[in-house]
Design a protein around this motif. Sequence first.
Motif, PDB file in Angstrom:
ATOM      1  N   ASN A  68       0.818  -1.254  -0.022  1.00 41.60           N
ATOM      2  CA  ASN A  68      -0.127   0.082  -0.037  1.00 41.60           C
ATOM      3  C   ASN A  68       0.790   1.211   0.054  1.00 41.60           C
ATOM      4  O   ASN A  68       0.371   2.374   0.483  1.00 41.60           O
ATOM      5  CB  ASN A  68      -0.892   0.102   1.158  1.00 41.60           C
ATOM      6  CG  ASN A  68      -1.906  -1.102   1.034  1.00 41.60           C
ATOM      7  OD1 ASN A  68      -2.401  -1.401   0.209  1.00 41.60           O
ATOM      8  ND2 ASN A  68      -2.356  -1.913   2.277  1.00 41.60           N
ATOM      9  N   LEU A  69       2.158   1.138  -0.479  1.00 41.30           N
ATOM     10  CA  LEU A  69       3.102   2.378  -0.790  1.00 41.30           C
ATOM     11  C   LEU A  69       3.410   2.909   0.584  1.00 41.30           C
ATOM     12  O   LEU A  69       3.871   4.200   0.612  1.00 41.30           O
ATOM     13  CB  LEU A  69       2.407   3.323  -1.571  1.00 41.30           C
ATOM     14  CG  LEU A  69       1.958   2.888  -2.942  1.00 41.30           C
ATOM     15  CD1 LEU A  69       1.537   4.076  -3.823  1.00 41.30           C
ATOM     16  CD2 LEU A  69       3.178   2.156  -3.838  1.00 41.30           C
ATOM     17  N   ALA A  70       3.322   2.290   1.911  1.00 38.83           N
ATOM     18  CA  ALA A  70       3.625   2.708   2.954  1.00 38.83           C
ATOM     19  C   ALA A  70       5.189   2.218   3.171  1.00 38.83           C
ATOM     20  O   ALA A  70       5.019   0.700   3.690  1.00 38.83           O
ATOM     21  CB  ALA A  70       2.580   2.138   4.079  1.00 38.83           C
ATOM     22  N   SER A  71       6.271   2.521   3.265  1.00 35.55           N
ATOM     23  CA  SER A  71       7.454   2.028   3.335  1.00 35.55           C
ATOM     24  C   SER A  71       7.725   1.186   4.689  1.00 35.55           C
ATOM     25  O   SER A  71       7.418   1.903   5.473  1.00 35.55           O
ATOM     26  CB  SER A  71       8.521   3.092   3.021  1.00 35.55           C
ATOM     27  OG  SER A  71       9.906   2.428   3.102  1.00 35.55           O
ATOM     28  N   THR A  72       8.525   0.181   4.428  1.00 42.65           N
ATOM     29  CA  THR A  72       8.956  -0.380   5.875  1.00 42.65           C
ATOM     30  C   THR A  72      10.289  -0.595   5.574  1.00 42.65           C
ATOM     31  O   THR A  72      10.921  -1.334   6.503  1.00 42.65           O
ATOM     32  CB  THR A  72       8.416  -1.867   5.637  1.00 42.65           C
ATOM     33  OG1 THR A  72       8.863  -2.730   4.397  1.00 42.65           O
ATOM     34  CG2 THR A  72       6.779  -1.976   5.679  1.00 42.65           C
ATOM     35  N   ASN A  73      11.023   0.282   4.707  1.00 41.29           N
ATOM     36  CA  ASN A  73      12.330   0.373   4.757  1.00 41.29           C
ATOM     37  C   ASN A  73      12.729   1.558   5.225  1.00 41.29           C
ATOM     38  O   ASN A  73      12.314   2.602   4.623  1.00 41.29           O
ATOM     39  CB  ASN A  73      12.940  -0.001   3.213  1.00 41.29           C
ATOM     40  CG  ASN A  73      14.325   0.078   3.033  1.00 41.29           C
ATOM     41  OD1 ASN A  73      15.196   0.813   3.686  1.00 41.29           O
ATOM     42  ND2 ASN A  73      15.102  -0.631   2.106  1.00 41.29           N
ATOM     43  N   LYS A  74      13.807   1.806   6.157  1.00 42.29           N
ATOM     44  CA  LYS A  74      14.207   3.205   6.523  1.00 42.29           C
ATOM     45  C   LYS A  74      14.765   3.823   5.726  1.00 42.29           C
ATOM     46  O   LYS A  74      14.677   5.347   5.764  1.00 42.29           O
ATOM     47  CB  LYS A  74      15.086   3.077   7.741  1.00 42.29           C
ATOM     48  CG  LYS A  74      14.623   2.335   8.955  1.00 42.29           C
ATOM     49  CD  LYS A  74      15.578   2.354  10.148  1.00 42.29           C
ATOM     50  CE  LYS A  74      14.834   1.692  11.455  1.00 42.29           C
ATOM     51  NZ  LYS A  74      15.928   1.626  12.752  1.00 42.29           N
ATOM     52  N   ALA A  75      15.460   3.406   4.437  1.00 46.86           N
ATOM     53  CA  ALA A  75      16.212   4.104   3.363  1.00 46.86           C
ATOM     54  C   ALA A  75      15.123   4.556   2.426  1.00 46.86           C
ATOM     55  O   ALA A  75      15.627   5.358   1.423  1.00 46.86           O
ATOM     56  CB  ALA A  75      17.580   3.488   3.008  1.00 46.86           C
ATOM     57  N   ILE A  76      14.059   4.080   2.438  1.00 46.87           N
ATOM     58  CA  ILE A  76      13.199   4.309   1.191  1.00 46.87           C
ATOM     59  C   ILE A  76      11.646   5.363   1.601  1.00 46.87           C
ATOM     60  O   ILE A  76      11.111   4.704   2.646  1.00 46.87           O
ATOM     61  CB  ILE A  76      12.775   3.373   0.558  1.00 46.87           C
ATOM     62  CG1 ILE A  76      14.032   2.333  -0.064  1.00 46.87           C
ATOM     63  CG2 ILE A  76      11.872   3.232  -0.678  1.00 46.87           C
ATOM     64  CD1 ILE A  76      13.723   0.970  -0.529  1.00 46.87           C
ATOM     65  N   PRO A  77      11.489   6.305   0.814  1.00 45.31           N
ATOM     66  CA  PRO A  77      10.256   7.017   1.353  1.00 45.31           C
ATOM     67  C   PRO A  77       8.696   6.096   1.134  1.00 45.31           C
ATOM     68  O   PRO A  77       8.890   5.365   0.088  1.00 45.31           O
ATOM     69  CB  PRO A  77      10.394   8.059   0.617  1.00 45.31           C
ATOM     70  CG  PRO A  77      11.125   7.766  -0.666  1.00 45.31           C
ATOM     71  CD  PRO A  77      12.039   6.707  -0.070  1.00 45.31           C
ATOM     72  N   GLY A  78       7.998   6.475   2.006  1.00 50.28           N
ATOM     73  CA  GLY A  78       6.819   5.799   1.443  1.00 50.28           C
ATOM     74  C   GLY A  78       6.141   7.139   0.809  1.00 50.28           C
ATOM     75  O   GLY A  78       6.164   8.236   0.747  1.00 50.28           O
ATOM     76  N   LEU A  79       5.250   6.522  -0.078  1.00 45.48           N
ATOM     77  CA  LEU A  79       4.460   7.211  -1.065  1.00 45.48           C
ATOM     78  C   LEU A  79       2.906   7.620  -0.772  1.00 45.48           C
ATOM     79  O   LEU A  79       2.317   8.244  -1.220  1.00 45.48           O
ATOM     80  CB  LEU A  79       4.470   6.739  -2.465  1.00 45.48           C
ATOM     81  CG  LEU A  79       5.704   6.227  -3.062  1.00 45.48           C
ATOM     82  CD1 LEU A  79       5.858   5.937  -4.463  1.00 45.48           C
ATOM     83  CD2 LEU A  79       6.843   7.543  -3.171  1.00 45.48           C
ATOM     84  N   ALA A  80       2.652   6.535   0.352  1.00 46.38           N
ATOM     85  CA  ALA A  80       1.031   6.598   0.956  1.00 46.38           C
ATOM     86  C   ALA A  80       0.798   8.121   1.284  1.00 46.38           C
ATOM     87  O   ALA A  80       1.736   8.666   2.358  1.00 46.38           O
ATOM     88  CB  ALA A  80       0.817   5.570   1.860  1.00 46.38           C
ATOM     89  N   GLY A  81      -0.184   8.823   1.193  1.00 50.60           N
ATOM     90  CA  GLY A  81      -0.633   9.927   1.578  1.00 50.60           C
ATOM     91  C   GLY A  81       0.185  11.345   1.191  1.00 50.60           C
ATOM     92  O   GLY A  81      -0.303  12.493   1.499  1.00 50.60           O
TER      93      GLY A  81
END
Length: 231
Positions: A68-81
């Motif tokens: 759901n585009l909510a990142s679980t990787n600290k080095a990668i941004p989430g796109l959700a919202g």
Amino acid sequence: MQRTVRFSLWLAVPLALFVPAISALAQSGTAAKPAVPAKNPLALTFKKPDPAKGKALSQSCQGCHGPNLASTNKAIPGLAGQNPSYTRLQLAAFRAKLRPSQVMWQQAANLSDQDIADIAAYAGGLKPGSAWKVGDEKVRAKGEALFHKGDSGRNIIACAICHGDNGRGNDYLGVASITNLSPEYGLAILKEFKGAPGFGVPHPDAMRIMLRPMTDADLKAVAAYISSMQK
């Protein structure tokens, strides 16, 4: 996503637009002919965005940006919202290879203007990812104070002035949502903006000026806070 200097995007766009004129003037011994203005690679033309199509197009994005585009990787941004205007700008920049990232160049290469608008609309309608765990609550508290109040004694402006008290930014003005932004990525971005040169483009220049008086400890504190804004 590569961590090369992302502000090169803002430097490359003006150069890309003025190259035809420069080339015309460089022709020795001949009068320069009026150059045909280059198409702005960041200007998109699209109809009303379709989030359903954006959802289908974004399935491959979840491998890096998370379910759901909510990142679980600290080095990668989430796109959700994320605000659609900001996502559109970034995808257009990657497609034009104005923002560094071999992976994103490949992902964006075959996207049409409409595809970009559809993906941005879908991502923007999702709930931002969960808050990240913070190891030191004192550091987070310092970041919270800087975010909401700034520090007048050190000429530090509150981040909330542009990004809002909830960190959701402003879609109309193209200001990014930074709510629960992954901490490692958030800190890297803050350091890059602070180290960027001045070149007269409003948003990155505003970030550069605001971050100038901040220490590395300040940046770390703000990154810790924004990564855990909505617990």
